[in-house]
Scaffold this motif. Structure first.
Motif, PDB file in Angstrom:
ATOM      1  N   ASP A   2      -2.417 -39.443 -19.968  1.00  0.00           N
ATOM      2  CA  ASP A   2      -3.845 -39.178 -20.064  1.00  0.00           C
ATOM      3  C   ASP A   2      -4.358 -38.722 -18.706  1.00  0.00           C
ATOM      4  O   ASP A   2      -3.710 -38.870 -17.688  1.00  0.00           O
ATOM      5  N   SER A 394      -8.975 -34.900 -20.175  1.00  0.00           N
ATOM      6  CA  SER A 394      -8.609 -35.006 -21.589  1.00  0.00           C
ATOM      7  C   SER A 394      -9.823 -34.740 -22.453  1.00  0.00           C
ATOM      8  O   SER A 394     -10.786 -35.490 -22.451  1.00  0.00           O
TER       9      SER A 394
ATOM     10  N   GLU B 145      -6.741 -49.938 -18.215  1.00  0.00           N
ATOM     11  CA  GLU B 145      -7.155 -48.699 -18.882  1.00  0.00           C
ATOM     12  C   GLU B 145      -7.003 -48.798 -20.405  1.00  0.00           C
ATOM     13  O   GLU B 145      -5.936 -49.132 -20.900  1.00  0.00           O
ATOM     14  N   TYR B 147      -8.263 -46.178 -22.461  1.00  0.00           N
ATOM     15  CA  TYR B 147      -8.129 -44.812 -22.969  1.00  0.00           C
ATOM     16  C   TYR B 147      -6.692 -44.311 -22.871  1.00  0.00           C
ATOM     17  O   TYR B 147      -5.881 -44.851 -22.131  1.00  0.00           O
ATOM     18  N   GLY B 148      -6.409 -43.256 -23.633  1.00  0.00           N
ATOM     19  CA  GLY B 148      -5.098 -42.633 -23.544  1.00  0.00           C
ATOM     20  C   GLY B 148      -4.115 -43.231 -24.537  1.00  0.00           C
ATOM     21  O   GLY B 148      -4.494 -43.860 -25.525  1.00  0.00           O
ATOM     22  N   ILE B 226     -11.251 -40.893 -30.161  1.00  0.00           N
ATOM     23  CA  ILE B 226     -12.026 -41.864 -29.392  1.00  0.00           C
ATOM     24  C   ILE B 226     -11.246 -42.310 -28.164  1.00  0.00           C
ATOM     25  O   ILE B 226     -11.807 -42.528 -27.099  1.00  0.00           O
ATOM     26  N   ARG B 228      -9.239 -40.531 -26.570  1.00  0.00           N
ATOM     27  CA  ARG B 228      -8.996 -39.353 -25.723  1.00  0.00           C
ATOM     28  C   ARG B 228      -7.517 -39.079 -25.532  1.00  0.00           C
ATOM     29  O   ARG B 228      -7.023 -38.963 -24.409  1.00  0.00           O
ATOM     30  N   PHE B 229      -6.809 -39.036 -26.626  1.00  0.00           N
ATOM     31  CA  PHE B 229      -5.379 -38.750 -26.561  1.00  0.00           C
ATOM     32  C   PHE B 229      -5.117 -37.533 -27.450  1.00  0.00           C
ATOM     33  O   PHE B 229      -5.438 -37.552 -28.641  1.00  0.00           O
ATOM     34  N   ASP B 230      -4.587 -36.479 -26.842  1.00  0.00           N
ATOM     35  CA  ASP B 230      -4.416 -35.225 -27.577  1.00  0.00           C
ATOM     36  C   ASP B 230      -3.272 -35.287 -28.577  1.00  0.00           C
ATOM     37  O   ASP B 230      -2.117 -35.367 -28.201  1.00  0.00           O
TER      38      ASP B 230
END
Lengths: 395, 544
Positions: A2, A394, B145, B147-148, B226, B228-230
């Protein structure tokens, strides 16, 4: 995996300040954050990422005669416009919470009128119209930005509006061929905290922001937000890919904080959590509407991507059962009442002359948007997304 | 007993009898209907020229998205198995205290839409979230963290493991526990008995659940967005929003790539599933309960940790919204109406009924008449499950509008289209569950009925169907639950003015009126929880 999460760079003090805030404020803050999240949610395959956060209850019982009626400064009243009748299906990319009451009000004016609004994301509605082909029930498409209107026009799916309607707004706010017309405006701005900055501390050139040491670790942006992506797209068109990439990298190096929503940025600036940010103008006004004495003000850059002025607007779809009636509905969106509604309820810029924006804002004429920028190009966000991903954001 | 190798293309040698023509045609027609919307994706993707397609597919973003999606699916699937199988074992075979309570609590995360779960986790554990605010006075400046990849994998695991948990439980309950006891008397250690006896028996159930997890992970948009992981769905969404012809092309290509990944997953599952074991004449017995002893405490901690994290976080956040939302002024049109709940329940019930009926012949054929054709039909019925709802919705809009004529204009075919979309997307849940039901009914029972003079149809209706009913109903309830949570296809295909709980949650959240989103979200969770209780009450597949 990320990208960096720039919030790590936040100074400790601001967190404590925030933590000691009122629960109301915290709610608004988390609501703002979540609204941005909502704009991406699954649920939200359909969201444009634009229509978030209202703080006002539209009180439409009062339109025309009451609170809003008093504020109508100019323009043509709905009373003086052609009557509407029959059934009109509106594909609205603008959120129900924002424009639902306005549409209901117009419907209530005419006993013979039946409006069928359908609220989804602007882009999804464009695709839906294209997929539906000539069998689309859509009469009017009401969009959150010029790009989706332009896209529909390019696909030859619009019915040109009479010039008497498009001429109600300035040339740059409608399609030259009359395929669509802007109904309200939104300006890109720099909200700043007046306790820690004065307007002169902020550069008037958007490209100069990464070099501002006084803004280190104290700015906020919302890269996943539609309007922000349109802004970066404008920069890409005006300044080229390389300069845009350098700008994004420069801002990351400056320690810009990432937010999920621009309303959250405006709140964070008002709270002193950060000193400045990048948002649409109305978020600042929405914060000020709740907290008049908040140390929050609006700054603009001049003639560059940081100062683009996009419009929400409407067009008549080529499948309209009665194009004249559909066009007259669009005309109602440019009436004095509707324009006053946009000014006072959604805090957008009215587009017809004589209706002034609400709040401490320059008039449209005093703004300095970049010259010769085709607003419909701003929806081409794909290369922008590539660029943002390339530098590690991202989106 | 007819164990057999379930190779990629099984021959018909293991089948009971030759394929019944009518049934095969019916199942084939259903499978073809389900695969049909893919024609649209294929057609769109083919419009992209070969070179362009190659360039698009080898772009850095595309490759990364492929890697990300694959990684997420692999990790989530592995993690759900790692959590769900021990939990299922604990709640079925051991003397874990409050087993019934834990069974319910550990199944419940399935009723929480994963995007609401993801919201809740972000708002609780995000950089400026609730938990951080609470801890700030203690000097805690940042949390790990969320996110991701980590956040996406965590949330997906927490809200999909019940698929494996429920199917594994059912399998553990019906397997013949005397086999384990026999193995123990043969001086196998407990672990060895588990490995050599239990694992082969529960493997089909575990892989069936894991398949649903893998395909759900692949098709879900909300959680990775949500977090933020593609992944595929997120990039498809962004490309569709970019409103350039180019973006549409890439979206179509990525959807096609997504479908291909689905086929690969289906093939892998088919291999891993191993031999299906047919139930031992429906007379499974409970073996001795395994005594946990001192292991009771870590076991309880695991149950509490998983259920607590998955349930308390979203319910807590929703309640907070509800309380704070009370004072919030909001647009009147967002006020909650019970009509939304009735609409949700109505379409979900119809979708569940149709999916249950459509899944029946496919499952029957797959279990009783093994052949390449029946294998293909069963696998085909899974493909729609991995197609993102928005892609499916747009495809059906296209067909409905092109060929629906005035019926489309008058919105008369929108409900049928909507139900069809649900069935296409969720049929595998019905097929999987019904299939498991058939596996546990010995074919000798209906043979016996035949020898007593019953016609094949009468034998099926009077003997087999009642025994399969729990599996059938369990599958239908699963479809009901998932349909209640579905949003993208609902938004695109619902008739104008038709609102459901999720479309209302969407409107309220989109405009930042969280107080208004909390009520329908809680109603959604409660209604889903009730149907989950029904499912657990009959213990899904427990034939007795």
């Amino acid at each position: 995996m990320d990208s960096r999460d720039t919030s790590d760079a936040s100074p400790a003090g601001s967190r404590n300040r925030r933590a000691s805030g009122t629960s109301r404020r915290r709610f608004l803050q988390s609501a703002g954050t979540l609204a941005g999240v909502a704009s991406l949610a699954g649920c939200t395959q359909f969201m444009s990422g634009e229509e978030t956060n209202t703080t006002e209850t539209p009180e439409f019982g009062q339109i025309g005669s009451g609170r809003l009626g008093d504020q109508i400064q100019g323009g043509t009243s709905m009373k003086d416009m052609p009557d509407l009748s029959g059934e009109i299906t509106i594909y609205s990319g603008r959120g129900e919470a924002l424009v639902g009451e306005l549409i209901a009000y117009i419907e209530s004016l005419y006993p013979e009128l039946d409006i069928q609004p359908r609220y989804e994301g602007s882009s999804q509605l464009v695709q839906k119209i294209l997929n539906e082909g000539q069998n689309s029930p859509a009469d009017v498409f009401f969009s959150v930005n010029a790009g989706s209107l332009g896209f529909l026009a390019d696909e030859n799916r619009t019915e040109p509006l009479p010039s008497e309607i498009t001429d109600m707004v300035r040339t740059e706010f409608h399609d030259p061929d009359g395929n669509w017309v802007g109904t309200s405006g939104r300006a890109r701005t720099i909200p700043y905290n007046t306790d820690s900055l004065s307007e002169s501390d902020l550069p008037t050139d958007i490209m100069a922001f990464p070099d501002q040491e006084q803004l280190r670790d104290s700015m906020g942006w919302a890269p996943s937000y539609g309007s922000f992506q349109a802004f970066v797209t404008a920069m890409r068109i005006l300044n080229g890919e390389e300069a845009t990439k350098q700008w994004l990298e420069g801002m990351l190096d400056l320690g810009v904080e990432e937010y999920t929503d621009e309303f959250a940025i405006a709140l964070a600036v008002a709270d002193g959590e950060i000193d400045a940010g990048f948002t649409n103008h109305y978020y600042i006004q929405r914060v000020l509407a709740d907290r008049e004495d908040a140390p929050l003000a609006t700054a603009f850059t001049e003639g560059d991507a940081g100062a683009i002025f996009n419009v929400a607007g409407a067009c008549v779809v080529d499948t309209a059962a009665d194009p004249e009636m559909a066009a007259n509905f669009v005309r109602h969106l440019l009436s004095a009442e509707a324009q006053a509604y946009f000014a006072t309820t959604t805090y957008e810029y009215p587009l017809i002359p004589d209706v002034e924006p609400v709040g401490n804002l320059p008039t449209i004429d005093e703004l300095n948007p970049p010259a010769n920028l085709d607003l419909t190009q701003l929806s081409d966000i794909r290369p922008t997304l590539d660029l943002m991903r390339e530098v590690g954001i991202s989106v | 007993m007819a164990p057999e190798t379930d190779s990629l293309f099984p021959s018909s040698q293991g089948g009971e009898s030759s394929l019944p023509l009518g049934l095969t045609l019916l199942s084939g027609a259903i499978a073809a209907a389900v695969v049909f919307p893919l024609v649209w994706i294929l057609a769109n993707a083919l419009e992209v020229g070969g070179t362009t397609a190659f360039n698009l597919l080898t772009r850095e973003t595309t490759v990364r998205v492929f890697v990300n999606s694959t990684l997420l699916v692999a990790v989530v699937t592995a993690a759900t198995i790692a959590f769900a199988v021990p939990l299922a074992y604990l709640t079925v075979r051991t003397d874990l205290p409050f087993k019934r309570f834990w069974t319910v609590a550990l199944s419940m995360p399935l009723v929480v839409p994963s995007y609401i779960g993801a919201f809740a986790f972000v708002s609780a554990f995000g950089p400026r979230g609730e938990l951080q605010s609470l801890l700030a006075p203690l000097g805690i400046e940042q949390l790990p963290e969320i996110y991701g990849f980590t956040g996406a994998a965590l949330v997906m695991t927490l809200y999909t493991y019940p698929y494996v948990f429920i199917s594994t439980r059912a399998s553990l309950k019906t397997m013949d526990a005397r086999l384990v006891d026999a193995a123990r008397t043969l001086k196998h250690s407990r672990w060895e008995a588990f490995r050599r006896v239990t694992i082969p028996q529960i493997r089909p159930a575990v892989t069936a659940g894991a398949l649903l997890v893998a395909l759900y992970t692949l098709s879900d948009f909300g959680t990775p967005a949500i977090m933020r992981f593609d992944v595929f769905t997120k990039v498809i969404y962004a490309e569709q929003n970019s409103l350039s012809t180019f973006g549409q092309d890439l979206a179509a290509l990525l959807s096609l790539q997504l479908v291909i990944v689905t086929f690969v997953i289906l093939a892998i599952e088919s291999r891993v599933r191993g031999s299906d074991t047919i139930s031992t004449q429906g007379t499974s017995t409970r073996g001795a309960e395994v005594r946990l002893g001192a292991w009771k405490w870590p076991a309880l901690a695991l149950c509490l940790g998983v259920a607590g994290l998955a349930l308390i976080v979203p319910v807590g956040i929703l309640t907070a919204w509800l309380i704070r939302g009370g004072s919030e002024s909001a647009a009147a049109s967002l006020a909650f109406q019970w009509e939304y709940a009735f609409n949700s329940v109505g379409v979900s019930a119809v979708a569940a009924l149709v999916a249950g009926l459509a899944g029946l012949p496919i499952a029957y054929l797959a279990v009783r008449h093994r052949s390449r054709a029946s294998w293909l039909i069963e696998r085909a019925s899974y493909v729609g499950y991995a197609v993102p709802g928005v892609v499916m919705g747009l495809a059906l809009v296209y067909f409905g509008a092109r060929y629906g004529g005035r019926l489309y204009q008058q919105e008369l075919i929108l409900f049928p289209l909507l139900i069809f979309a649900y069935v296409v997307r969720f049929l595998p849940q019905a097929v999987g569950s019904t299939r498991a039901g058939f596996l546990q009914v010995s074919p000798t029972l209906s043979d016996a009925a035949r020898t007593l003079g019953r016609s094949p149809v009468a034998a099926f209706r009077e003997v087999t169907l009642p025994l399969v009913a729990p599996g059938l109903l369990g599958g239908a309830l699963l479809v009901f639950l998932t349909t209640m949570k579905e949003l993208p296809a609902t938004l695109l295909l619902r008739p104008t003015g038709f609102k459901t709980l999720v479309t209302h949650i969407w409107s309220a959240q989109a405009s930042g009126h969280f107080g208004h989103a909390a009520i329908p979200a809680l109603v959604l969770v409660v209604v889903s929880a009730l149907s989950m209780l029904v499912m657990l009450a009959m213990e899904g597949y427990d034939v007795k």
